[in-house]
Design a protein around this motif. Structure first.
Motif: not given
Length: 85
Positions: A1-21
């Motif tokens: 989830l930390n990786k998702a949060l880091d990516l979310d602002e710049l690229s929510p699409i990339d963060a999506l896989a991390y959110y799902k995991k």
């Protein structure tokens, strides 16, 4: 989830896989069994994880909803006849 949060602002699409995991991991953690003696100390973490699950589910819905809207807009734009002369 930390990786998702880091990516979310710049690229929510990339963060999506991390959110799902992260969601999978949280759900697995909430299925752990505790003895009656362990439960009082585990309860607060369990409740926090339940809240995190709801928040992650909501964020996934927002991102996937945005993707759907974006795809529909792109499809509509591409299907309109060109007005160039």
């Amino acid at each position: 989830l930390n990786k998702a949060l880091d990516l979310d602002e710049l690229s929510p699409i990339d963060a999506l896989a991390y959110y799902k995991k992260g969601l999978e991991d949280l759900r697995a953690a909430t299925r752990l069994n505790f003895s009656q003696d362990e439960w009082p100390s585990a309860r607060a973490n369990h409740e926090k994880m339940q809240l995190n699950i709801k928040q992650v589910e909501e964020r996934i819905e927002v991102i996937t909803g945005s993707l759907s809207k974006s795809r529909r807009h792109t499809d509509e734009t591409l299907s309109k006849p060109s007005m160039t002369r």
